[in-house]
Design an enzyme around this catalytic site. Structure first.
Site, PDB file in Angstrom:
ATOM      1  N   ARG A  46      22.252  -1.527   3.024  1.00  0.00           N
ATOM      2  CA  ARG A  46      22.651  -1.518   4.435  1.00  0.00           C
ATOM      3  C   ARG A  46      21.981  -2.704   5.149  1.00  0.00           C
ATOM      4  NH1 ARG A  46      21.950   3.853   2.914  1.00  0.00           N
ATOM      5  NH2 ARG A  46      19.717   3.760   3.402  1.00  0.00           N
ATOM      6  N   GLU A 127       3.465  -5.831 -14.214  1.00  0.00           N
ATOM      7  CA  GLU A 127       2.112  -5.416 -13.823  1.00  0.00           C
ATOM      8  C   GLU A 127       2.133  -4.361 -12.722  1.00  0.00           C
ATOM      9  OE1 GLU A 127      -1.540  -4.809 -14.074  1.00  0.00           O
ATOM     10  OE2 GLU A 127      -1.117  -6.715 -15.061  1.00  0.00           O
ATOM     11  N   GLY A 132      -0.579  -0.216  -9.105  1.00  0.00           N
ATOM     12  CA  GLY A 132      -0.436  -1.089  -7.944  1.00  0.00           C
ATOM     13  C   GLY A 132      -1.095  -2.441  -8.107  1.00  0.00           C
ATOM     14  N   GLY A 185       1.559  10.187   4.946  1.00  0.00           N
ATOM     15  CA  GLY A 185       2.370   9.202   4.242  1.00  0.00           C
ATOM     16  C   GLY A 185       1.981   8.976   2.798  1.00  0.00           C
ATOM     17  N   LYS A 203       3.632   6.184 -16.422  1.00  0.00           N
ATOM     18  CA  LYS A 203       2.566   5.191 -16.504  1.00  0.00           C
ATOM     19  C   LYS A 203       1.771   5.336 -17.801  1.00  0.00           C
ATOM     20  CE  LYS A 203       2.223   4.945 -11.466  1.00  0.00           C
ATOM     21  NZ  LYS A 203       1.471   5.352 -10.262  1.00  0.00           N
ATOM     22  N   GLY A 305       1.282   1.508  -2.403  1.00  0.00           N
ATOM     23  CA  GLY A 305       1.397   0.904  -1.088  1.00  0.00           C
ATOM     24  C   GLY A 305       2.143  -0.408  -1.152  1.00  0.00           C
TER      25      GLY A 305
END
Length: 449
Positions: A46, A127, A132, A185, A203, A305
């Protein structure tokens, strides 16, 4: 120098950070690569919702973007299995480098992607798929290539670690801690992939494949989530100087009469408070790597994040771009070991078992005999001093609570023992069962080395 031209698939939380970093660090990236790195297109569903990125880069034709002849590298942050698998295969078959954070796809069908990359000589980097911003996969694949890795274990899911940390710190129940994680969150609206362990399972498959030069898929990884962990479990762990963490454990198991094997599993387990992983709180990740020559290494940081994940993606992008400019190629998939995967039932583990029993003579001897029958050795037995009054089913109307910690035994034998305990007349209920992991260190808090 001719620019390295990049196509970005997806522009959500991570994708927006990738766009920002490519813009803000353009000069430095060009200096590191040896040529400009130019973003030439962003595929989204979108376009009208992405007012914070240049409109002329947006397209809904994701296949057309991937197959543009002027694209050198495809960066994928969409997620999921299909249609992403076909898009990345198209890119690799055309000789384009691929950078992806897609752990689910890599754990399910990384073999197909790796084979396509090898066939065309293209780079495949990922990676950002595990932990993260923490540099973990490249050290396994490159820095420790001259060593023999024996174990990779740790906390690889920030959502579950936040929930368990909140339960430990505040004595909250699972549902209360999950609601808090969602409000802040840390948890998705549908947290299933995290709390049921599927994210960590993917993982673990990637980590085991790299560490042991063996193709391991998500289906090979035993998986339990944290939704059954209660405040009572947390309290029981605290009573013996332990804490509960959702662990991903990948081990090279020495063979007795045959080859070594690989054990890969994910489950909540008690670990001693003296272990460094016990102090990893909130949404942070931490992974221990053990190798014969290097010893123990610990990798710690933000495991999720937008900005941390984008950092890992750009690190891969720089590596792929350098190879394009210099005419080189990154490390290929290493499968020379091809070790068998050990079934969970054969995997050595230990249990912490809390049960209510009839408070009368001979009960402990009966229970000890049942453990011996299943060839499970008892390490410690602790009885709560206060008897349980008016317990239904108890012959004397009173019950007692026993806490048993086992020595290491095959998981199938321990599971069978717990099932048999529940069938004894002397046992009024099996309250809690948690695995115990020392991760290479003495479990002194439990009185067992």
């Amino acid at each position: 120098m001719k620019a390295v031209r990049v196509a970005l698939l997806g522009c959500g939380t991570v994708g927006r950070e990738v766009v920002r970093l490519l813009d803000e660090q353009a000069d430095e990236l060009a200096a590191r690569v040896g040529a400009p790195v130019e973003l030439v297109g962003i595929a989204v569903r979108r376009p009208h919702k992405h007012t914070d990125v240049p409109a002329h880069l947006l397209t809904t034709d994701v296949s057309g973007l991937v197959n543009r002849p002027d694209v050198d590298v495809v960066v994928e942050v969409i997620g999921g299995i299909d249609p992403v698998r076909g898009l990345l295969l198209d890119a690799l078959k055309a000789g384009r480098g691929v950078v992806t954070a897609n752990k689910a796809l890599l754990a399910e069908d990384g073999a197909t992607l790796a084979e396509a990359a090898d066939a065309s000589g293209a780079d495949l980097y990922y990676e950002a798929s595990v932990a993260g911003a923490i540099p973990l996969l490249r050290p396994l694949r490159e820095s420790l290539a001259g060593d023999k890795i024996t174990r990779v274990a740790g906390i690889v899911n920030g959502t579950t670690n936040y929930i368990l940390s909140a339960m430990t710190a505040a004595g909250a129940g699972y549902r209360e801690a999950l609601d808090e994680a969602t409000e802040l969150g840390y948890a998705e609206a549908d947290p299933t992939a995290d709390v049921d362990g599927f994210d960590a399972q993917s993982k673990a498959a990637i980590l085991a494949s790299l560490a042991f030069h063996t193709r391991v898929t998500a289906a090979d990884v035993y998986c339990e989530g944290i939704s059954a962990v209660t405040a009572a479990d947390i309290a029981a762990a605290d009573a013996v100087g332990c804490t509960v963490k959702l662990l991903a454990i990948c081990e090279r198991v020495p063979g007795v009469d045959g080859p070594d094997s690989v054990s890969a599993r994910v489950y909540p387990a008690m670990i001693p408070n003296t272990h460094p992983l016990a102090s990893v709180d909130e949404a942070y990740n931490a992974v221990f790597v053990e190798a014969e020559a290097a010893g123990q290494l610990m990798f710690y940081g933000q495991g999720a994040g937008g900005a941390p994940t984008a950092s890992a993606i750009l690190g891969d992008l720089v590596a792929v771009a350098r190879n394009r400019v210099g005419g080189g190629r990154g490390a290929k998939e290493s499968l020379y070991a091809s070790l068998p995967v050990q079934p969970m039932g054969e995997t050595p583990t230990r249990y912490h078992i809390s049960l209510e029993v009839d408070d009368r003579a001979g009960v402990l001897a009966t229970i000890a005999g049942l453990f011996a029958q299943h060839r499970v050795s008892i390490a410690t037995v602790r009885q709560d001093l206060a008897a349980l009054d008016f317990v239904p089913g108890a012959s004397t109307g009173r019950g007692a609570r026993l806490v048993i910690v086992t020595h290491t035994a095959p998981d199938a034998a321990l599971a069978a023992t717990v099932t048999a305990l529940g069938e004894l007349d002397e046992v009024l209920g099996v309250d809690r069962v948690l695995r115990v992991e020392n991760l290479g260190r003495p479990v002194s808090a439990l009185g067992v080395a």
